[in-house]
Design a protein around this motif. Structure first.
Motif, PDB file in Angstrom:
ATOM      1  N   SER A 174     -58.704  85.007  33.805  1.00  0.00           N
ATOM      2  CA  SER A 174     -58.331  84.160  34.930  1.00  0.00           C
ATOM      3  C   SER A 174     -58.253  84.997  36.205  1.00  0.00           C
ATOM      4  CB  SER A 174     -56.975  83.533  34.630  1.00  0.00           C
ATOM      5  OG  SER A 174     -56.443  82.962  35.783  1.00  0.00           O
TER       6      SER A 174
ATOM      7  N   GLN B 213     -64.653  72.995  38.775  1.00  0.00           N
ATOM      8  CA  GLN B 213     -63.433  73.115  37.983  1.00  0.00           C
ATOM      9  C   GLN B 213     -62.446  72.036  38.458  1.00  0.00           C
ATOM     10  OE1 GLN B 213     -61.788  77.073  38.250  1.00  0.00           O
ATOM     11  NE2 GLN B 213     -60.476  76.794  36.465  1.00  0.00           N
TER      12      GLN B 213
ATOM     13  N   GLU C  63     -65.802  75.301  33.785  1.00  0.00           N
ATOM     14  CA  GLU C  63     -64.777  74.779  32.885  1.00  0.00           C
ATOM     15  C   GLU C  63     -64.930  73.269  32.674  1.00  0.00           C
ATOM     16  OE1 GLU C  63     -62.736  76.741  31.347  1.00  0.00           O
ATOM     17  OE2 GLU C  63     -62.230  78.456  32.628  1.00  0.00           O
TER      18      GLU C  63
ATOM     19  N   THR D  48     -62.259  71.805  29.688  1.00  0.00           N
ATOM     20  CA  THR D  48     -60.903  72.301  29.403  1.00  0.00           C
ATOM     21  C   THR D  48     -59.860  71.201  29.298  1.00  0.00           C
ATOM     22  OG1 THR D  48     -61.019  72.922  31.691  1.00  0.00           O
ATOM     23  CG2 THR D  48     -60.617  74.680  30.148  1.00  0.00           C
TER      24      THR D  48
ATOM     25  N   HIS E 236     -63.369  79.976  29.859  1.00  0.00           N
ATOM     26  CA  HIS E 236     -62.642  81.057  29.214  1.00  0.00           C
ATOM     27  C   HIS E 236     -62.699  80.872  27.708  1.00  0.00           C
ATOM     28  CE1 HIS E 236     -59.799  77.761  29.371  1.00  0.00           C
ATOM     29  NE2 HIS E 236     -59.477  78.206  28.183  1.00  0.00           N
TER      30      HIS E 236
ATOM     31  N   ASP F 237     -51.679  69.292  35.757  1.00  0.00           N
ATOM     32  CA  ASP F 237     -52.791  69.592  36.639  1.00  0.00           C
ATOM     33  C   ASP F 237     -52.358  70.415  37.842  1.00  0.00           C
ATOM     34  OD1 ASP F 237     -54.981  69.759  38.147  1.00  0.00           O
ATOM     35  OD2 ASP F 237     -55.276  67.618  38.425  1.00  0.00           O
TER      36      ASP F 237
ATOM     37  N   TYR G  73     -53.979  71.463  40.117  1.00  0.00           N
ATOM     38  CA  TYR G  73     -54.706  71.124  41.339  1.00  0.00           C
ATOM     39  C   TYR G  73     -54.024  69.984  42.079  1.00  0.00           C
ATOM     40  CZ  TYR G  73     -58.549  74.145  40.164  1.00  0.00           C
ATOM     41  OH  TYR G  73     -59.309  75.247  39.898  1.00  0.00           O
ATOM     42  N   GLU G  74     -53.352  69.128  41.323  1.00  0.00           N
ATOM     43  CA  GLU G  74     -52.722  67.963  41.945  1.00  0.00           C
ATOM     44  C   GLU G  74     -51.254  68.170  42.228  1.00  0.00           C
ATOM     45  OE1 GLU G  74     -53.276  64.674  39.322  1.00  0.00           O
ATOM     46  OE2 GLU G  74     -54.985  63.905  40.437  1.00  0.00           O
TER      47      GLU G  74
ATOM     48  N   GLU H 212     -55.872  79.587  47.810  1.00  0.00           N
ATOM     49  CA  GLU H 212     -56.290  80.995  47.729  1.00  0.00           C
ATOM     50  C   GLU H 212     -56.081  81.571  46.331  1.00  0.00           C
ATOM     51  OE1 GLU H 212     -55.407  82.606  52.163  1.00  0.00           O
ATOM     52  OE2 GLU H 212     -53.666  82.296  50.911  1.00  0.00           O
TER      53      GLU H 212
ATOM     54  N   SER I  86     -56.998  81.220  41.993  1.00  0.00           N
ATOM     55  CA  SER I  86     -57.927  80.673  41.002  1.00  0.00           C
ATOM     56  C   SER I  86     -57.195  79.607  40.187  1.00  0.00           C
ATOM     57  CB  SER I  86     -58.417  81.791  40.091  1.00  0.00           C
ATOM     58  OG  SER I  86     -57.424  82.115  39.143  1.00  0.00           O
ATOM     59  N   GLY I  87     -57.965  78.849  39.402  1.00  0.00           N
ATOM     60  CA  GLY I  87     -57.389  77.780  38.589  1.00  0.00           C
ATOM     61  C   GLY I  87     -56.254  78.282  37.698  1.00  0.00           C
ATOM     62  N   GLY I  88     -56.512  79.358  36.997  1.00  0.00           N
ATOM     63  CA  GLY I  88     -55.513  79.884  36.074  1.00  0.00           C
ATOM     64  C   GLY I  88     -54.307  80.462  36.801  1.00  0.00           C
ATOM     65  N   GLN I  89     -54.525  80.978  38.007  1.00  0.00           N
ATOM     66  CA  GLN I  89     -53.388  81.498  38.776  1.00  0.00           C
ATOM     67  C   GLN I  89     -52.481  80.349  39.214  1.00  0.00           C
ATOM     68  OE1 GLN I  89     -55.625  83.703  41.695  1.00  0.00           O
ATOM     69  NE2 GLN I  89     -55.490  85.617  40.545  1.00  0.00           N
TER      70      GLN I  89
ATOM     71  N   ARG J 143     -50.332  79.383  36.400  1.00  0.00           N
ATOM     72  CA  ARG J 143     -49.200  80.277  36.170  1.00  0.00           C
ATOM     73  C   ARG J 143     -48.091  80.059  37.194  1.00  0.00           C
ATOM     74  NH1 ARG J 143     -51.959  85.785  35.850  1.00  0.00           N
ATOM     75  NH2 ARG J 143     -53.838  84.675  36.462  1.00  0.00           N
TER      76      ARG J 143
ATOM     77  N   GLU K  90     -49.850  71.121  28.781  1.00  0.00           N
ATOM     78  CA  GLU K  90     -51.066  71.944  28.799  1.00  0.00           C
ATOM     79  C   GLU K  90     -50.929  73.130  29.741  1.00  0.00           C
ATOM     80  OE1 GLU K  90     -54.672  70.085  28.376  1.00  0.00           O
ATOM     81  OE2 GLU K  90     -53.829  68.184  27.756  1.00  0.00           O
TER      82      GLU K  90
ATOM     83  N   VAL L  38     -51.436  76.265  29.467  1.00  0.00           N
ATOM     84  CA  VAL L  38     -52.348  77.416  29.414  1.00  0.00           C
ATOM     85  C   VAL L  38     -53.808  77.009  29.260  1.00  0.00           C
ATOM     86  CG1 VAL L  38     -50.610  79.031  28.543  1.00  0.00           C
ATOM     87  CG2 VAL L  38     -51.940  77.689  26.920  1.00  0.00           C
ATOM     88  N   SER L  39     -54.116  75.743  29.556  1.00  0.00           N
ATOM     89  CA  SER L  39     -55.475  75.267  29.285  1.00  0.00           C
ATOM     90  C   SER L  39     -56.532  76.028  30.083  1.00  0.00           C
ATOM     91  CB  SER L  39     -55.588  73.774  29.584  1.00  0.00           C
ATOM     92  OG  SER L  39     -55.336  73.546  30.953  1.00  0.00           O
ATOM     93  N   MET L  40     -56.166  76.594  31.227  1.00  0.00           N
ATOM     94  CA  MET L  40     -57.169  77.287  32.037  1.00  0.00           C
ATOM     95  C   MET L  40     -57.116  78.793  31.884  1.00  0.00           C
ATOM     96  SD  MET L  40     -56.985  75.272  35.564  1.00  0.00           S
ATOM     97  CE  MET L  40     -57.128  73.500  35.623  1.00  0.00           C
TER      98      MET L  40
END
Ligand SMILES: Nc1ncnc2c1ncn2[C@@H]1O[C@H](COP(=O)(O)OP(=O)(O)OP(=O)(O)O)[C@@H](O)[C@H]1O
Ligand SMILES: Nc1ncnc2c1ncn2[C@@H]1O[C@H](COP(=O)(O)OP(=O)(O)OP(=O)(O)O)[C@@H](O)[C@H]1O
Ligand code: SF4
Ligand code: SF4
Ligand SMILES: [Mg+2]
Ligand SMILES: [Mg+2]
Lengths: 333, 341
Positions: free
Chosen positions: A42, A97, A178, A181, A211, B118, B120-121, B175, B177-180, B183, B201, B203-205
């Motif tokens: 990530s 994504q 992705e 996912t 991933h 999500d 993102y949302e 700024e 990433s998706g996984g950041q 977290r 979910e 840890v899905s990314m």
């Protein structure tokens, strides 16, 4: 000459604290009709690489160097107007994504696909509608649901709408970031199968960013492993999975959860992801690598072909080639 | 895991459930078309959660798996009353939280947190990471000084491997990433040090290396600090590793629930069996993309009669269309809802 070639691509984000070196000298090639999987930690720069290829960078993203060639034609120095008219979405498209949540909730799904066609091509609305219906059909959704709203669709169906939108202008290369996912495993298999069938039928080339190593195993011919803005290993999926040559890849493959294994601690790769503003010297993986020595800290390993198409950037690739489980002791500790 | 289990703090009675959910129902009413309004009859609704009962003991991790859209997120949100259920009971630490007024609920909010699905949302794009993670502390008036606030945010960020924390604190969601982002969502839930977390979910990314760190963190919090989790996921392999129990949902209902190992190694319900057989293998030499359970996913507005799986179930017989199977205990707390299990 490969159909699609990326050479030493470099893109940094400007921030108040310095430059984030998200894509830092990335090279790879894809043959027509083939699928390349890109995996990596990530934040290592996968999505950034994809948006760089499509030239959809935010204001603070800056291409610092490198080349992107499609059928030998250079894409990075093409004027934006020409790129927009001829390349983006028409020849290279992308499944973003998180895109299925970005469908507009107040517009009917069919219209959103039509819209994608109308903004990129000079066709009549009737023609666009016919094509949108075909696309829905192609991704396995009954065109009768053309007038439904996104909330009336399940997650898997929305994801298929997003795929249909990426295919709207018959591209040659689709970048999928992705794509599954958010889906349960049954629907994931359906969606992947739909993508795979379309790919075979239309002769599409594909870059699959995920991933999830099992998705790449099922979908891709080749795989590239990214770490801290760079590709550290590349080869056929079979070679890389069965004989990883980079310590990071070996850790990834080893840590992949296996449902058949009994209850145990979850494996991971010790250490934290690197800071891309100030990446480690020498080999960027050295702070986390069980094999690291003085040379690794000082000297960046070159990316070299080891056998056939299998290439790696590590001073000690021969250790892994010898089949040593370098992560064993770390895991016990 | 034996060592971890012995670390459970003295005083935590693990036989008493921390959370007991009884016949929980959450429907989303649909606007009725003119025609159906004239015809009368019941108001149509999405029956997202349609009568769900279960218990989670203190310090346990209950995994929830199931079809995309089967109601997992709705149920998770209802557990914290982020959406108001129509019926049922949610007994948290002895109190039915559905009967509490907003004022009475407020102190409980500190103990119950959610990691939203999500990233993102669920994040305000105008707030930076520091503000996003510090927000729950502010809402609860929990910190006395700015320094203390910064310290707690730093600690939460370090827990989720956003290191060095200062590198990320003043960035905005776009700024990252998706996984950041994902977290950050976890750090925001951890910052209050709650007793109960719904992790939707989380840890899905994330790739295996960071995912492992976060799941091990959940495991540690549950076994050492007695934090209780409802962990919603599509990843059966990790669910098996970290969960004490797993519940399987299909169209708003539990179809199976039991000890994690039993559900994964000897599933009783046809839907659970299908899920398990669809798990992809990470081996390029063994292609396993296959269609299990054909047929369109039915919608939750008009769920099928009898057993909701019957139009897709390979074992369906006439009774399955007529009579809804009850969730019954087949021994060792392994419950299943199928006429032929
Ligand atoms: N607009 C931006 N400004 C500054 N930094 C950014 C910006 N977008 C992304 N980054 C940073 O660039 C790095 C690469 O991000 P990217 O989104 O490409 O990662 P990724 O590999 O796709 O990760 P994930 O698997 O989590 O989606 C990350 O460290 C991220 O924080
Ligand atoms: N606010 C809402 N209004 C109307 N319907 C809704 C609303 N929120 C959810 N739904 C519907 O309720 C059902 C359950 O949705 P939910 O998000 O709980 O599923 P899920 O199991 O979390 O799915 P996923 O695995 O895709 O996250 C779906 O049919 C969804 O469309
Ligand atoms: S170059 Fe050195 S530090 Fe880098 S991966 Fe190879 S052995 Fe490890
Ligand atoms: S009750 Fe009948 S339809 Fe339902 S899962 Fe069992 S066999 Fe299948
Ligand atoms: Mg990404
Ligand atoms: Mg959900």
């Amino acid at each position: 000459m490969a159909f699609f070639e990326v050479k030493e691509l470099t893109m940094y984000y400007r921030t108040l604290r310095g430059q984030v070196k998200a894509v830092d000298g990335v090279s790879f090639a894809i043959e027509k009709g083939k699928a390349l999987g890109i995996a990596g930690e990530s934040g290592c720069g996968k999505s950034s690489m994809a948006t760089t290829l499509l030239r959809l960078l935010p204001n603070n993203g800056q291409i610092m160097g490198g080349q992107v060639l499609m059928d030998g034609q250079s894409l990075l120095d093409m004027p934006e107007e020409q790129f927009r008219r001829r390349i983006r979405w028409k020849r290279i498209s992308m499944i973003f994504q998180g895109a299925m949540n970005a469908l507009n909730p107040v517009h009917r799904v069919g219209h959103q696909i039509m819209e994608a066609i109308l903004t990129h091509e000079d066709v009549s609305p009737t023609e666009a509608r016919r094509r949108a219906e075909d696309l829905l059909n192609m991704v396995g959704i009954n065109p009768k649901r053309f007038d439904d709203f996104p909330h009336e669709f399940s997650g898997g169906m929305k994801q298929r709408v997003v795929i249909a939108m990426a295919l709207a202008c018959n591209p040659d290369l689709v970048i999928a970031d992705e794509p599954t996912t958010a889906l349960d495993v049954i629907v994931q298999a359906q969606v992947l199968k739909a993508i795979d069938d379309l790919r075979q039928r239309l002769g599409l080339s594909m870059i699959m960013i995920t991933h999830d190593l099992s998705v790449i195993a099922q979908m891709c011919d080749d795989v590239a492993i990214m770490y801290a803005g760079r590709i550290v290993e590349h080869g056929s999926a079979v070679d890389v999975y069965s004989q990883p040559l980079h310590p990071y890849t070996a850790g990834l493959v080893r840590a992949f959860p296996n449902i058949a294994a009994g209850r145990s601690t979850i494996r991971s790769i010790p250490g934290s992801p690197p800071n891309l503003i100030d990446p480690p010297t020498g080999c960027r993986f050295h702070p986390r690598c069980p094999l690291a020595d003085g040379r690794c800290r000082a000297e960046e390993p070159a990316f070299q072909v080891v056998a056939g198409r299998h290439a790696v950037a590590c001073h000690k690739a021969d250790v892994l080639a010898g089949g040593v489980d370098i992560w064993q002791q770390r895991q016990l500790a | 895991m034996a060592t971890a289990a012995t670390c459970v703090e003295v005083g935590i009675t693990s036989s008493e459930p921390l959370l007991k959910v009884v016949e929980l129902v959450k429907h989303f009413p649909l606007r009725r078309g003119l025609l159906s309004a004239l015809r009368g009859g019941p108001q149509p609704a999405v029956r997202a959660v349609d009568g769900v009962s279960f218990e989670v003991k203190r310090g346990e991790i209950l995994g929830i798996v199931g079809e995309s859209g089967c109601g997992k997120t709705t149920m998770g949100r209802a557990l914290l009353r982020l959406t108001e259920p129509q019926k049922g009971q949610i007994i948290f630490d002895g109190t039915d939280i559905l009967r509490l007024s907003p004022q009475e609920l407020k102190p409980l909010r500190r103990k119950m947190q959610i990691v939203f699905q999500d990233p993102y949302e669920s994040m305000n794009p105008r707030l930076n990471v520091f503000r996003i993670v510090a927000e729950p502390l502010r809402l609860q008036n929990l910190t006395h000084s700015r320094d203390e606030e910064i310290e707690r945010v730093r600690r939460a960020l370090a827990e989720v491997e956003m290191t060095p924390p200062d590198e990320y604190m003043y960035r905005y969601p776009h700024e990252l990433s998706g996984g950041q982002r994902q977290r950050i969502a976890i750090a925001r839930a951890l910052v209050l040090e709650p007793d109960f977390i719904v992790a939707d979910e989380p840890v899905s990314m994330l790739d295996v290396s960071i995912r492992g760190g976060i799941l091990n963190l959940m495991l540690r919090l549950s076994k050492e600090k007695g934090v209780t989790f409802v962990y919603i996921t599509h990843d059966l392999a990790t669910a098996r590793h970290i969960c004490d129990r797993i519940g399987v949902m299909y169209l708003g209902k539990f179809v199976e629930e039991g000890p994690a190992d039993a559900v994964v190694t000897s599933p009783l319900h046809p839907y659970t069996k299908a899920l398990l057989s669809a798990v992809l293998v990470p081996d390029p030499g063994r292609k396993s993309l296959q269609t299990v359970l054909s047929g369109e996913v039915p919608n939750a507005i008009h769920p099928p009669s009898g057993c909701r799986l019957h139009p897709r179930c390979p074992l369906a017989r006439p009774i399955c269309q007529e009579q809804e199977p009850e969730l019954v205990d087949k021994g060792n707390g392994h419950r299943v809802a199928c006429h032929f299990a």
